[in-house]
Design an enzyme around this catalytic site. Structure first.
Site, short mmCIF file in Angstrom:
data_model
loop_
_atom_site.label_atom_id
_atom_site.label_comp_id
_atom_site.label_asym_id
_atom_site.label_seq_id
_atom_site.Cartn_x
_atom_site.Cartn_y
_atom_site.Cartn_z
CB CYS A 73 -24.33 -2.51 -3.93
SG CYS A 73 -23.97 -4.27 -3.80
CD GLU A 116 -24.71 -2.34 0.50
OE1 GLU A 116 -23.96 -3.18 1.06
OE2 GLU A 116 -25.38 -2.61 -0.51
#
Length: 233
Positions: A148, A218
């Site tokens: 992230c 993601e």
């Protein structure tokens, strides 16, 4: 030690971060080519898709802040504890400030985002993230939270070289391409190198698996926003 022995480099001399990034480079390439990301750059991304992203990111960041706080509790040094605590506060601030601004521009509010259902991919990602940081070692947790940081920094850096015609999308790009955010990510990547150097090959391999898994999440997160994912039943 003989000349032949000294001439052979140790596998441990390679920074752990290089091993990690090599494992997800195809995922990162797929992210850059995803229509959600390309739509941010050329301004073609539907506002409803961006709104879905902002709402789900608000849910995500609250659990991500918890994951960062726990990484801090397990961190090896006092400086690392303080850094992760600051990052956890920063994640909450981003949810409260930037997302409130985005929701206002999209004709909604932060309160509406908080009341919206948590989508399947968001639930799966945060559940995996929290399970890993709670149940695993510090290196496991660090590897799980790192994509992230790192992918957003790389995406922001890449997109900042171009300029979106949509001011709202340009605001998002600028936030992650900003040098202050890049410096935060460099610090966390350096910690991954340090922690990986001190780990056994088995520990490094297990952490790498977590890193690849959350990198996949993601991509899935942006894909879910593109399709405005809802629960099928």
């Amino acid at each position: 030690m003989s000349k032949s022995e000294s001439a052979v480099p140790s596998a441990r001399q390679r920074p752990y971060s290089e091993e990690l990034w090599d494992a997800i480079d195809p995922i990162y390439t797929a992210i850059l080519g995803h229509p959600f990301i390309t739509g941010l750059v050329d301004g073609s991304l539907p506002r409803d898709a961006f709104r879905h992203f902002v709402v789900q990111d608000s849910h995500y960041l609250r659990d991500y802040a918890r994951a960062l706080a726990l990484c801090g509790a397990k961190a090896p040094t006092q400086d690392d504890v303080a850094a992760f605590a600051g990052d956890a506060v920063g994640a909450i601030a981003a949810e409260q400030e930037m997302h409130a601004e985005f929701m206002s521009a999209l004709g909604g509010s932060a309160e509406q985002a908080a009341r919206a259902p948590v989508a399947p991919t968001t639930r799966a990602y945060t559940s995996y993230l929290l399970a890993t940081v709670y149940g695993g070692s510090f290196l496991d947790g660090l590897a799980a939270v790192l994509p992230c940081y790192w992918i957003y920094a790389r995406v922001g850096e890449a997109l900042l070289k171009e300029s979106s015609p949509d001011p709202l999308y340009q605001r998002w790009i600028a936030a992650y391409g900003d040098e202050s955010f890049q410096n935060v990510v460099r610090r966390v990547v350096a910690l991954a190198d340090r922690s990986g150097e001190e780990a056994t090959p088995l520990q490094r391999g297990r952490a790498l698996d977590h890193f690849v898994t959350t990198a996949r999440y993601e991509w899935m997160f942006w894909n879910a926003a593109w399709h405005q994912e809802t629960w099928p039943i």
